[in-house]
Design a protein around this motif. Structure first.
Motif, PDB file in Angstrom:
ATOM      1  N   VAL A  19       0.852  -1.190   0.000  1.00 33.97           N
ATOM      2  CA  VAL A  19       0.000   0.000   0.000  1.00 33.97           C
ATOM      3  C   VAL A  19       0.886   1.237   0.000  1.00 33.97           C
ATOM      4  CG1 VAL A  19      -1.742   1.307   1.263  1.00 33.97           C
ATOM      5  CG2 VAL A  19      -1.873  -1.199   1.188  1.00 33.97           C
ATOM      6  N   ILE A  20       0.739   2.064  -1.020  1.00 32.97           N
ATOM      7  CA  ILE A  20       1.524   3.286  -1.170  1.00 32.97           C
ATOM      8  C   ILE A  20       0.564   4.468  -1.182  1.00 32.97           C
ATOM      9  CG2 ILE A  20       3.198   4.535  -2.577  1.00 32.97           C
ATOM     10  CD1 ILE A  20       4.254   1.890  -1.507  1.00 32.97           C
ATOM     11  N   LYS A  21       0.796   5.434  -0.280  1.00 26.48           N
ATOM     12  CA  LYS A  21      -0.034   6.634  -0.233  1.00 26.48           C
ATOM     13  C   LYS A  21       0.857   7.864  -0.322  1.00 26.48           C
ATOM     14  CE  LYS A  21      -3.706   4.551   2.598  1.00 26.48           C
ATOM     15  NZ  LYS A  21      -4.547   4.691   3.814  1.00 26.48           N
ATOM     16  N   GLN A  22       0.457   8.799  -1.187  1.00 23.32           N
ATOM     17  CA  GLN A  22       1.247  10.009  -1.377  1.00 23.32           C
ATOM     18  C   GLN A  22       0.311  11.198  -1.547  1.00 23.32           C
ATOM     19  OE1 GLN A  22       4.827  10.334  -1.550  1.00 23.32           O
ATOM     20  NE2 GLN A  22       4.195  12.466  -1.278  1.00 23.32           N
ATOM     21  N   ASP A  23       0.527  12.251  -0.746  1.00 26.50           N
ATOM     22  CA  ASP A  23      -0.218  13.495  -0.881  1.00 26.50           C
ATOM     23  C   ASP A  23       0.641  14.521  -1.608  1.00 26.50           C
ATOM     24  OD1 ASP A  23      -2.320  12.394   0.543  1.00 26.50           O
ATOM     25  OD2 ASP A  23      -1.652  13.220   2.471  1.00 26.50           O
ATOM     26  N   VAL A  24       0.004  15.239  -2.521  1.00 31.52           N
ATOM     27  CA  VAL A  24       0.689  16.275  -3.294  1.00 31.52           C
ATOM     28  C   VAL A  24      -0.019  17.593  -3.063  1.00 31.52           C
ATOM     29  CG1 VAL A  24       1.394  17.026  -5.591  1.00 31.52           C
ATOM     30  CG2 VAL A  24       1.365  14.586  -5.034  1.00 31.52           C
ATOM     31  N   PHE A  25       0.731  18.620  -2.714  1.00 31.09           N
ATOM     32  CA  PHE A  25       0.151  19.934  -2.431  1.00 31.09           C
ATOM     33  C   PHE A  25       0.577  20.895  -3.538  1.00 31.09           C
ATOM     34  CE2 PHE A  25       0.453  17.653   1.526  1.00 31.09           C
ATOM     35  CZ  PHE A  25      -0.766  17.903   2.142  1.00 31.09           C
ATOM     36  N   LYS A  26      -0.307  21.089  -4.518  1.00 35.77           N
ATOM     37  CA  LYS A  26      -0.040  21.962  -5.652  1.00 35.77           C
ATOM     38  C   LYS A  26      -1.337  22.608  -6.109  1.00 35.77           C
ATOM     39  CE  LYS A  26       4.393  21.132  -6.399  1.00 35.77           C
ATOM     40  NZ  LYS A  26       5.419  22.201  -6.350  1.00 35.77           N
ATOM     41  N   GLY A  27      -1.235  23.804  -6.678  1.00 32.47           N
ATOM     42  CA  GLY A  27      -2.398  24.470  -7.237  1.00 32.47           C
ATOM     43  C   GLY A  27      -3.090  25.367  -6.233  1.00 32.47           C
ATOM     44  N   GLU A  28      -4.014  26.164  -6.756  1.00 35.17           N
ATOM     45  CA  GLU A  28      -4.683  27.165  -5.925  1.00 35.17           C
ATOM     46  C   GLU A  28      -6.164  26.880  -5.709  1.00 35.17           C
ATOM     47  OE1 GLU A  28      -4.007  30.900  -7.787  1.00 35.17           O
ATOM     48  OE2 GLU A  28      -1.822  30.867  -7.493  1.00 35.17           O
ATOM     49  N   GLY A  29      -6.795  26.138  -6.603  1.00 34.69           N
ATOM     50  CA  GLY A  29      -8.223  25.889  -6.469  1.00 34.69           C
ATOM     51  C   GLY A  29      -8.540  25.047  -5.255  1.00 34.69           C
ATOM     52  N   GLU A  30      -9.687  25.329  -4.628  1.00 35.24           N
ATOM     53  CA  GLU A  30     -10.100  24.577  -3.440  1.00 35.24           C
ATOM     54  C   GLU A  30     -10.753  23.259  -3.863  1.00 35.24           C
ATOM     55  OE1 GLU A  30      -9.542  25.143  -0.155  1.00 35.24           O
ATOM     56  OE2 GLU A  30      -8.164  26.620  -0.985  1.00 35.24           O
ATOM     57  N   ARG A  31      -9.947  22.387  -4.405  1.00 32.22           N
ATOM     58  CA  ARG A  31     -10.443  21.114  -4.916  1.00 32.22           C
ATOM     59  C   ARG A  31      -9.334  20.077  -4.819  1.00 32.22           C
ATOM     60  NH1 ARG A  31     -10.716  18.643 -10.238  1.00 32.22           N
ATOM     61  NH2 ARG A  31     -12.603  17.391 -10.477  1.00 32.22           N
ATOM     62  N   SER A  32      -9.715  18.875  -4.441  1.00 25.97           N
ATOM     63  CA  SER A  32      -8.769  17.771  -4.383  1.00 25.97           C
ATOM     64  C   SER A  32      -9.126  16.733  -5.447  1.00 25.97           C
ATOM     65  CB  SER A  32      -8.784  17.098  -3.011  1.00 25.97           C
ATOM     66  OG  SER A  32      -8.058  17.866  -2.074  1.00 25.97           O
ATOM     67  N   VAL A  33      -8.124  16.015  -5.924  1.00 27.82           N
ATOM     68  CA  VAL A  33      -8.321  14.918  -6.855  1.00 27.82           C
ATOM     69  C   VAL A  33      -7.651  13.684  -6.263  1.00 27.82           C
ATOM     70  CG1 VAL A  33      -7.907  14.018  -9.160  1.00 27.82           C
ATOM     71  CG2 VAL A  33      -8.377  16.453  -8.842  1.00 27.82           C
ATOM     72  N   VAL A  34      -8.386  12.584  -6.192  1.00 26.38           N
ATOM     73  CA  VAL A  34      -7.881  11.333  -5.639  1.00 26.38           C
ATOM     74  C   VAL A  34      -7.736  10.314  -6.769  1.00 26.38           C
ATOM     75  CG1 VAL A  34      -8.279   9.442  -4.024  1.00 26.38           C
ATOM     76  CG2 VAL A  34      -8.970  11.775  -3.421  1.00 26.38           C
ATOM     77  N   GLN A  35      -6.591   9.664  -6.810  1.00 22.60           N
ATOM     78  CA  GLN A  35      -6.345   8.614  -7.797  1.00 22.60           C
ATOM     79  C   GLN A  35      -5.934   7.342  -7.062  1.00 22.60           C
ATOM     80  OE1 GLN A  35      -6.139   9.330 -11.450  1.00 22.60           O
ATOM     81  NE2 GLN A  35      -6.295   7.107 -11.634  1.00 22.60           N
ATOM     82  N   LEU A  36      -6.672   6.266  -7.277  1.00 21.06           N
ATOM     83  CA  LEU A  36      -6.351   4.950  -6.722  1.00 21.06           C
ATOM     84  C   LEU A  36      -6.010   4.013  -7.867  1.00 21.06           C
ATOM     85  CD1 LEU A  36      -9.351   4.733  -4.251  1.00 21.06           C
ATOM     86  CD2 LEU A  36      -6.967   4.872  -3.541  1.00 21.06           C
ATOM     87  N   LEU A  37      -4.934   3.251  -7.716  1.00 22.04           N
ATOM     88  CA  LEU A  37      -4.523   2.326  -8.768  1.00 22.04           C
ATOM     89  C   LEU A  37      -4.272   0.950  -8.179  1.00 22.04           C
ATOM     90  CD1 LEU A  37      -3.750   1.967 -11.781  1.00 22.04           C
ATOM     91  CD2 LEU A  37      -1.381   2.395 -11.082  1.00 22.04           C
ATOM     92  N   PHE A  38      -5.039  -0.033  -8.649  1.00 24.87           N
ATOM     93  CA  PHE A  38      -4.825  -1.441  -8.303  1.00 24.87           C
ATOM     94  C   PHE A  38      -4.153  -2.098  -9.510  1.00 24.87           C
ATOM     95  CE2 PHE A  38      -8.361   0.017  -5.808  1.00 24.87           C
ATOM     96  CZ  PHE A  38      -8.230  -0.618  -4.576  1.00 24.87           C
ATOM     97  N   SER A  39      -3.139  -2.901  -9.261  1.00 25.72           N
ATOM     98  CA  SER A  39      -2.443  -3.547 -10.373  1.00 25.72           C
ATOM     99  C   SER A  39      -1.866  -4.876  -9.915  1.00 25.72           C
ATOM    100  CB  SER A  39      -1.325  -2.649 -10.913  1.00 25.72           C
ATOM    101  OG  SER A  39      -0.322  -2.465  -9.933  1.00 25.72           O
TER     102      SER A  39
END
Length: 247
Positions: free
Chosen positions: A53-73
């Motif tokens: 299980v790998i989790k990484q948060d990225v803090f970029k951009g100005e809009g008050e919106r988050s995008v979540v990406q999950l990848l199973f492989s």
């Protein structure tokens, strides 16, 4: 260097064209390309995906919106059109479940999507991608909801109505793709590259029989096999100025 030698190139054309005309064009523009007899291969330079299980948060951009990406492989013994159909059915059912839960019931996402695909090289494998956009403050709530829906699918299987929706959609999409040049080009390319008759199975009448054979029990079993809770990657984009509670 790449185009100085066309000795082992294969050119594939699909479309509504005049055979004599395209033959003349090929003789003029392709038949005169230089060939040196060199045969080329390839090497895998991409790093393998991390395990566990790998989790990484990225803090970029100005809009008050988050995008979540999950990848199973994970690996596959071999790829086939039947496996692709099964994965697409699994993704389709989960897509419906997440849309109903995250957007319609919880009202927490702007959009969500589930997408599945396979690869033949460098090793046979599968990928299932889940993504959605939401308010940064609701990320964990909705990630938990995603995994709750996955667990429900693994434990109880899909509803009969969702299976019917997905199989009907796959049939309709197949009929539509059969009218597109890109569909034929992709199938011919796969057959030429991999030399596998199965790559042409999507062109045969039995393709519909494979869709008709999809079942709730099969999709449930595939959810258990391919959506492993102990092996996935989660990357979440937060606004640069956002500071989660406790940080």
């Amino acid at each position: 260097d790449r185009f100085a030698n066309a000795g082992d190139f294969i050119f594939t054309f699909t479309g509504n064209f005049d055979m004599d005309e395209i033959k003349a064009l090929a003789q003029t523009y392709l038949g005169t390309l230089s060939t040196t007899g060199r045969l080329e291969s390839w090497q895998d330079v991409a790093p393998p995906l991390p395990q566990g299980v790998i989790k990484q948060d990225v803090f970029k951009g100005e809009g008050e919106r988050s995008v979540v990406q999950l990848l199973f492989s994970g690996p596959l013994e071999e790829t086939s059109r039947a496996t692709e159909l099964r994965l697409n059915a699994l993704a389709g059912v989960l897509d419906i479940m997440l849309r109903e839960k995250l957007r319609e019931e919880l009202g927490g996402v702007y959009s969500s999507s589930v997408y599945a695909f396979t690869q033949d090289v460098p090793e046979p494998g599968y990928f299932i991608s889940i993504s959605f956009g939401t308010d940064p403050a609701r990320v964990q709530e909705l990630v938990d909801a995603v995994f709750a829906q996955i667990e429900d699918l693994q434990s109880n299987g899909p509803s009969a109505s969702n299976v019917e929706k997905v199989t009907a959609q796959q049939s309709a999409e197949h009929e539509e793709k059969m009218q597109q040049n890109s569909f034929w080009l992709s199938n011919l390319k796969d057959y030429l590259v991999y030399g596998d008759e199965d790559k042409l199975s999507t062109l045969r009448p039995e393709f519909q029989a494979t869709i008709d054979a999809l079942s709730a029990a099969g999709i449930q079993a595939d959810a258990q096999q391919f959506l492993r809770p102990d092996s996935y990657i989660q990357v979440t984009l937060f606004p640069e100025s956002y500071a989660p509670a406790g940080q």
